[in-house]
Motif scaffolding. Structure first.
Motif, short mmCIF file in Angstrom:
data_model
loop_
_atom_site.label_atom_id
_atom_site.label_comp_id
_atom_site.label_asym_id
_atom_site.label_seq_id
_atom_site.Cartn_x
_atom_site.Cartn_y
_atom_site.Cartn_z
N LEU A 45 0.87 -1.18 0.00
CA LEU A 45 0.00 0.00 0.00
C LEU A 45 0.90 1.23 0.00
CD1 LEU A 45 -2.66 -1.11 2.65
CD2 LEU A 45 -2.94 -1.07 0.15
N HIS A 46 0.97 1.90 -1.14
CA HIS A 46 1.90 3.03 -1.27
C HIS A 46 1.19 4.34 -0.96
CE1 HIS A 46 5.45 5.18 -2.54
NE2 HIS A 46 4.71 5.93 -3.35
N TRP A 47 1.77 5.10 -0.04
CA TRP A 47 1.22 6.39 0.39
C TRP A 47 2.23 7.49 0.12
CZ3 TRP A 47 2.09 9.07 5.48
CH2 TRP A 47 1.19 10.13 5.67
N GLY A 129 -2.59 12.02 1.73
CA GLY A 129 -2.32 11.56 0.38
C GLY A 129 -3.15 10.35 0.02
N GLU A 130 -3.17 10.04 -1.26
CA GLU A 130 -3.91 8.86 -1.74
C GLU A 130 -3.13 7.58 -1.45
OE1 GLU A 130 -6.31 9.42 -5.54
OE2 GLU A 130 -4.71 10.89 -5.83
N ILE A 131 -3.85 6.46 -1.49
CA ILE A 131 -3.26 5.15 -1.31
C ILE A 131 -3.30 4.39 -2.65
CG2 ILE A 131 -3.55 2.87 -0.25
CD1 ILE A 131 -2.41 4.85 1.69
N ALA A 132 -2.15 3.89 -3.09
CA ALA A 132 -2.08 3.08 -4.30
C ALA A 132 -1.82 1.63 -3.90
CB ALA A 132 -0.97 3.58 -5.22
N VAL A 168 -7.81 1.71 1.14
CA VAL A 168 -7.74 2.88 2.02
C VAL A 168 -8.09 2.51 3.46
CG1 VAL A 168 -8.68 5.19 2.47
CG2 VAL A 168 -8.23 4.47 0.11
N ARG A 169 -9.12 1.70 3.64
CA ARG A 169 -9.48 1.25 4.98
C ARG A 169 -8.38 0.37 5.57
NH1 ARG A 169 -14.55 1.76 2.50
NH2 ARG A 169 -16.10 2.83 3.80
N SER A 170 -7.78 -0.46 4.72
CA SER A 170 -6.66 -1.30 5.17
C SER A 170 -5.51 -0.44 5.66
CB SER A 170 -6.18 -2.21 4.03
OG SER A 170 -7.15 -3.13 3.66
#
Length: 229
Positions: A45-47, A129-132, A168-170
């Motif tokens: 999970l990249h932030w 930030g977004e999560i990829a 995102v929840r993870s």
């Protein structure tokens, strides 16, 4: 300025003075945004954190879901990525992460909201930030198990959790639990999923594994040393 507002300011100053003399002061080692970001990368999970003060970049996040952290900045530093994380949350739904953080920023002024009190007293700054979702590479977990650093049941728990939970929840659950396993005390104040008790969730197993890896990696003991910085 009215007499009433002057009296209110004087009382607040007196209360702050009282707190500085009467409340216990301790030094705690707490998780940082850089360490939590490194842990998130470990589970795929990249932030990419953006400071709330970067208005142009934050504007691009409008209506986008993402993860945010409120970070201690009592020392008034420009870069807070190695400061203590005080709160972890997410912004989802129609408003997204940027609006959520701006909304919480307003809590500083009400004087009674627990979250707002923390933001004000610690001069907290936000990173968001977004999560990829880059996918879970589980070779590192197998290495931890093979070398007796992780319970053998953990990898299956973690794989099932990652396969069945929104990224995102993870990210939120994992970052909160990782803060527990890295730091001296329980998770960032007021954060959801911050219960002090161990649990059998995939997020907690992932946090245990990542905390072990981060510590071993920083000591140069992992197969491919990267060090979280």
């Amino acid at each position: 300025m009215t007499d009433s507002s002057t009296n209110d300011q004087r009382l607040r100053h007196e209360l702050d003075t009282w707190r500085s003399h009467q409340l216990a002061s301790v030094s705690l080692r707490l998780a940082t945004p850089n360490l939590l970001r490194c842990g998130l990368d470990r589970i795929g999970l990249h932030w990419t954190p953006i400071p709330l003060t970067d208005t142009n970049a934050v504007a691009a996040l409008q209506n986008r879901p993402g993860l945010y952290m409120w970070v201690d900045n009592l020392a008034q530093e420009t870069d807070v990525t190695d400061n203590a994380v005080l709160y972890v949350g997410i912004g989802i739904g129609r408003d997204g992460v940027a609006k959520r953080v701006h909304y919480e920023h307003g809590f500083r002024q009400d004087g009674i909201h627990a979250h707002g009190l923390m933001l004000k007293r610690r001069n907290a700054h936000a990173l968001l930030g977004e999560i990829a979702d880059t996918g879970l590479n589980d070779d590192w977990m197998d290495w931890l198990v093979a070398n007796d650093y992780l319970n053998a049941v953990a990898p299956d728990h973690i794989r099932r959790w990652r396969d069945t939970t929104d990224p995102v929840r993870s990210a939120e659950r994992f970052a909160v639990r990782l803060s527990i396993h890295l730091g001296d005390t329980v998770a960032p104040v007021n954060s959801q999923y911050a219960g002090a008790w161990a649990d059998d969730s995939g997020a907690d197993w992932a946090a245990v594994a990542a905390a072990q890896w981060i510590a071993l990696d920083d000591l140069g003991q992992t197969p491919d040393v990267t060090r979280c910085r």
